[in-house]
Design a protein around this motif. Structure first.
Motif, PDB file in Angstrom:
ATOM      1  N   THR A 121      59.574  57.780  20.632  1.00  0.00           N
ATOM      2  CA  THR A 121      58.753  58.875  21.144  1.00  0.00           C
ATOM      3  C   THR A 121      59.495  60.182  20.888  1.00  0.00           C
ATOM      4  O   THR A 121      60.668  60.314  21.254  1.00  0.00           O
ATOM      5  CB  THR A 121      58.489  58.701  22.649  1.00  0.00           C
ATOM      6  N   GLN A 122      58.826  61.156  20.273  1.00  0.00           N
ATOM      7  CA  GLN A 122      59.468  62.405  19.888  1.00  0.00           C
ATOM      8  C   GLN A 122      58.652  63.592  20.368  1.00  0.00           C
ATOM      9  O   GLN A 122      57.439  63.484  20.560  1.00  0.00           O
ATOM     10  CB  GLN A 122      59.618  62.477  18.358  1.00  0.00           C
ATOM     11  N   ARG A 123      59.333  64.710  20.538  1.00  0.00           N
ATOM     12  CA  ARG A 123      58.632  65.954  20.821  1.00  0.00           C
ATOM     13  C   ARG A 123      57.751  66.295  19.629  1.00  0.00           C
ATOM     14  O   ARG A 123      58.175  66.198  18.480  1.00  0.00           O
ATOM     15  CB  ARG A 123      59.631  67.081  21.064  1.00  0.00           C
ATOM     16  N   MET A 124      56.522  66.689  19.890  1.00  0.00           N
ATOM     17  CA  MET A 124      55.633  67.080  18.808  1.00  0.00           C
ATOM     18  C   MET A 124      56.006  68.480  18.338  1.00  0.00           C
ATOM     19  O   MET A 124      56.111  69.403  19.167  1.00  0.00           O
ATOM     20  CB  MET A 124      54.173  67.059  19.282  1.00  0.00           C
ATOM     21  N   PRO A 125      56.222  68.669  17.033  1.00  0.00           N
ATOM     22  CA  PRO A 125      56.549  70.015  16.539  1.00  0.00           C
ATOM     23  C   PRO A 125      55.455  71.015  16.893  1.00  0.00           C
ATOM     24  O   PRO A 125      54.267  70.677  16.966  1.00  0.00           O
ATOM     25  CB  PRO A 125      56.654  69.811  15.022  1.00  0.00           C
ATOM     26  N   VAL A 126      55.838  72.251  17.078  1.00  0.00           N
ATOM     27  CA  VAL A 126      54.893  73.305  17.453  1.00  0.00           C
ATOM     28  C   VAL A 126      53.794  73.449  16.413  1.00  0.00           C
ATOM     29  O   VAL A 126      52.613  73.617  16.744  1.00  0.00           O
ATOM     30  CB  VAL A 126      55.624  74.648  17.659  1.00  0.00           C
ATOM     31  N   VAL A 127      54.173  73.368  15.144  1.00  0.00           N
ATOM     32  CA  VAL A 127      53.185  73.526  14.073  1.00  0.00           C
ATOM     33  C   VAL A 127      52.133  72.423  14.156  1.00  0.00           C
ATOM     34  O   VAL A 127      50.920  72.677  14.012  1.00  0.00           O
ATOM     35  CB  VAL A 127      53.880  73.497  12.691  1.00  0.00           C
ATOM     36  N   GLU A 128      52.575  71.185  14.414  1.00  0.00           N
ATOM     37  CA  GLU A 128      51.627  70.071  14.509  1.00  0.00           C
ATOM     38  C   GLU A 128      50.749  70.211  15.748  1.00  0.00           C
ATOM     39  O   GLU A 128      49.546  69.942  15.709  1.00  0.00           O
ATOM     40  CB  GLU A 128      52.389  68.746  14.561  1.00  0.00           C
ATOM     41  N   TYR A 129      51.345  70.654  16.863  1.00  0.00           N
ATOM     42  CA  TYR A 129      50.555  70.856  18.083  1.00  0.00           C
ATOM     43  C   TYR A 129      49.476  71.905  17.865  1.00  0.00           C
ATOM     44  O   TYR A 129      48.311  71.714  18.247  1.00  0.00           O
ATOM     45  CB  TYR A 129      51.469  71.271  19.231  1.00  0.00           C
ATOM     46  N   GLU A 130      49.831  73.015  17.223  1.00  0.00           N
ATOM     47  CA  GLU A 130      48.855  74.072  16.980  1.00  0.00           C
ATOM     48  C   GLU A 130      47.767  73.612  16.020  1.00  0.00           C
ATOM     49  O   GLU A 130      46.595  73.972  16.181  1.00  0.00           O
ATOM     50  CB  GLU A 130      49.570  75.307  16.422  1.00  0.00           C
ATOM     51  N   ARG A 131      48.149  72.797  15.017  1.00  0.00           N
ATOM     52  CA  ARG A 131      47.147  72.272  14.086  1.00  0.00           C
ATOM     53  C   ARG A 131      46.137  71.400  14.826  1.00  0.00           C
ATOM     54  O   ARG A 131      44.932  71.523  14.629  1.00  0.00           O
ATOM     55  CB  ARG A 131      47.820  71.453  12.984  1.00  0.00           C
ATOM     56  N   ARG A 132      46.635  70.526  15.699  1.00  0.00           N
ATOM     57  CA  ARG A 132      45.727  69.646  16.444  1.00  0.00           C
ATOM     58  C   ARG A 132      44.888  70.444  17.434  1.00  0.00           C
ATOM     59  O   ARG A 132      43.726  70.105  17.690  1.00  0.00           O
ATOM     60  CB  ARG A 132      46.524  68.563  17.176  1.00  0.00           C
ATOM     61  N   LEU A 133      45.461  71.495  18.011  1.00  0.00           N
ATOM     62  CA  LEU A 133      44.707  72.325  18.949  1.00  0.00           C
ATOM     63  C   LEU A 133      43.556  73.029  18.227  1.00  0.00           C
ATOM     64  O   LEU A 133      42.422  73.067  18.729  1.00  0.00           O
ATOM     65  CB  LEU A 133      45.630  73.347  19.595  1.00  0.00           C
ATOM     66  N   LEU A 134      43.823  73.565  17.044  1.00  0.00           N
ATOM     67  CA  LEU A 134      42.769  74.197  16.256  1.00  0.00           C
ATOM     68  C   LEU A 134      41.695  73.187  15.876  1.00  0.00           C
ATOM     69  O   LEU A 134      40.500  73.497  15.851  1.00  0.00           O
ATOM     70  CB  LEU A 134      43.363  74.837  15.005  1.00  0.00           C
ATOM     71  N   GLN A 135      42.124  71.970  15.578  1.00  0.00           N
ATOM     72  CA  GLN A 135      41.165  70.927  15.224  1.00  0.00           C
ATOM     73  C   GLN A 135      40.260  70.610  16.416  1.00  0.00           C
ATOM     74  O   GLN A 135      39.059  70.378  16.261  1.00  0.00           O
ATOM     75  CB  GLN A 135      41.924  69.679  14.778  1.00  0.00           C
ATOM     76  N   ARG A 136      40.819  70.598  17.623  1.00  0.00           N
ATOM     77  CA  ARG A 136      40.006  70.345  18.820  1.00  0.00           C
ATOM     78  C   ARG A 136      39.001  71.475  19.033  1.00  0.00           C
ATOM     79  O   ARG A 136      37.830  71.242  19.342  1.00  0.00           O
ATOM     80  CB  ARG A 136      40.903  70.210  20.056  1.00  0.00           C
ATOM     81  N   LEU A 137      39.469  72.711  18.855  1.00  0.00           N
ATOM     82  CA  LEU A 137      38.545  73.837  19.007  1.00  0.00           C
ATOM     83  C   LEU A 137      37.438  73.776  17.965  1.00  0.00           C
ATOM     84  O   LEU A 137      36.276  74.075  18.246  1.00  0.00           O
ATOM     85  CB  LEU A 137      39.322  75.152  18.896  1.00  0.00           C
ATOM     86  N   HIS A 138      37.795  73.378  16.751  1.00  0.00           N
ATOM     87  CA  HIS A 138      36.788  73.251  15.691  1.00  0.00           C
ATOM     88  C   HIS A 138      35.765  72.184  16.035  1.00  0.00           C
ATOM     89  O   HIS A 138      34.570  72.336  15.752  1.00  0.00           O
ATOM     90  CB  HIS A 138      37.480  72.901  14.373  1.00  0.00           C
TER      91      HIS A 138
END
Length: 470
Positions: A121-138
């Motif tokens: 289990t690893q911390r999710m990188p900020v870039v990956e978190y923001e990508r997934r957040l944008l995908q959720r908003l989309h």
């Protein structure tokens, strides 16, 4: 789950969906792991099991359960955690905590996002978190779920809606019965507060122009391996199921099918140039996953002598590579509302299996493995031509007259047009037969040398590649 089932589960060891924790002293780490699970494919944590797979158990008091409940409140967005106590001895139990893949992620635990990679289990990188957040908003505000201004149910193909409803029930992918077309559209999420969505127009609109010019498929059969000269071309606009049907008709017309009879079998054996099931899946994928925001874009089907390519506008979903299309991967439908009716009609499967199904259908039936490719503004799949013809030639997908022409030339001799024409059973115009023979030559089934009435025609051999004797 009973103790025997627990032992079987633990025997398999930790994985990308299973984690062991010795006790609730590691409860915080267990919750971080659950956060990683919910951000990926789901999973479960067993508290009371060592990392080496030894089942110890622990006392689970009311205070223990309160601590667990308190930690669960730290998930954002909230996560449903299934809890179960599996008794090991009189006063000792293993606490099983399970989560499903999140639908509204990415999720955080105590202000941090985690991901599961293999058994860690690893911390999710900020870039990956923001990508997934944008995908959720989309996913909440997409082109397909916006209102189609000025469109009403009368502008839709009501027969196709009824057909979709009927087939969905017949294949057991729709349980409820709906009294009206409006009810069916509401069920599929294609009508919101009395208004049609743009997905409804793409799926069932009777007239796409001038509002939806991107609802188009362009098809061509080229001579050779370049786009310099074509044998046939067609551009069709219409709703999604019209485009699917037209593409199927075009491929049925141009994909050669070899047929033969085997010793001891009465039934004809057929093998198409490309596996039709894989082509169907590829066409539906193109319709469901293309980018509809580009009004000038269109799905392209290009057939050459050595390959067939199906291309759709729009890049791959973020986080998905070409290599991953041939492997298990998360489903990232660009247009889930458009994909849903195709799923209900059993034309596709869910959960990102479409591209894998295409590869498995080809390789499993002895065809070359297809290739995925992408450009700046599109993505596509390439089907190479393989060895699909049997030793004996009887072609299907041809008219009765065209098959007669093949039979006339099947004795291995070179013949003039007049000779072939004179052996046909039913009289037709010479021009009609000339067109038939040109098509057969374009398909590589027959060939000729010379010009005019002195030209000689023959059946193209399958194995030797030699011309027949004069």
């Amino acid at each position: 789950m009973d103790r025997q089932e627990l032992e079987q589960l633990v025997a398999g060891g930790e994985s990308d969906r299973l984690e062991f924790k010795r006790s609730t002293g590691e409860l915080r780490e267990a919750m971080q792991t659950l956060c990683g699970f919910v951000n990926e494919q789901g999973g479960q944590a067993l508290i009371g099991v060592t990392d080496r797979g030894r089942i110890l158990g622990q006392q689970v008091a009311d205070s223990t359960l309160r601590d667990v409940a308190q930690e669960i409140t730290k998930f954002e967005p909230p996560v449903q955690v299934h809890q179960e106590q599996i008794q090991i001895w009189d006063d000792l139990s293993v606490l099983r905590l399970e989560v499903q893949q999140g639908e509204d992620g990415p999720h955080q635990f105590d202000g941090r996002a985690f991901q599961r990679i293999g058994t860690t289990t690893q911390r999710m990188p900020v870039v990956e978190y923001e990508r997934r957040l944008l995908q959720r908003l989309h996913s909440r505000r997409r082109w397909e779920n916006q209102i189609a201004e000025g469109w009403t149910i009368d502008d839709l193909d009501l027969e196709e809606i009824s057909k979709t409803h009927r087939i969905s029930v017949e294949v057991n992918r729709l349980d409820a019965q709906y009294a009206s077309h409006a009810d069916t559209l509401y069920h599929f999420g294609l009508r919101i507060d009395g208004h049609l969505t743009q997905a409804a127009v793409v799926l069932f609109g009777k007239k796409q122009l001038p509002d939806y010019p991107q609802c188009e498929v362009r098809m061509a059969r080229f001579r050779g391996i370049t786009k310099n000269e074509f044998i046939d071309q067609l551009q069709v606009r219409g709703h999604a199921f019209d485009l699917f049907d037209e593409a199927a008709l075009f491929l049925n017309r141009h994909v050669a099918v070899a047929g033969w009879f085997e010793e001891g079998k009465w039934e004809r054996q057929d093998r198409p140039q490309f596996p039709f099931k894989a082509l169907r899946e590829a066409i539906v994928n193109a319709i469901c996953h293309r980018d509809y925001t580009a009004p000038g874009g269109a799905i392209s089907i290009a057939m050459f002598d050595d390959r067939l390519e199906i291309t759709n506008p729009g890049p791959l979903p973020q986080g998905i590579t070409l290599a991953q299309l041939k492997q298990p991967h998360r489903s990232h439908p660009r247009n889930p509302l458009i994909a849903e009716p195709f799923f209900r009609r059993a034309l596709i499967e869910k959960w990102g299996r479409g591209t894998q199904n295409i590869v498995e259908e080809c390789v499993g039936n002895g065809y070359p493995e297809p290739e995925f490719f992408d450009g700046v503004l599109d993505v596509g799949i390439r089907f190479p031509v393989g060895d699909y013809r049997p030793p004996t030639r009887i072609e299907t997908n041809l008219s009765e007259r065209q098959q007669e022409i093949l039979q006339s030339l099947g004795d291995g001799a070179k013949k003039t047009f007049r000779t072939v024409y004179g052996q046909l059973r039913k009289p037709v115009a010479e021009r009609t037969v000339q067109v038939d023979m040109k098509l057969l030559r374009d398909l590589g089934l027959i060939d000729c040398s010379g010009w005019g009435r002195h030209a000689r025609w023959w059946l193209v051999p399958i194995i030797s590649g030699k011309e027949p004797e004069t």
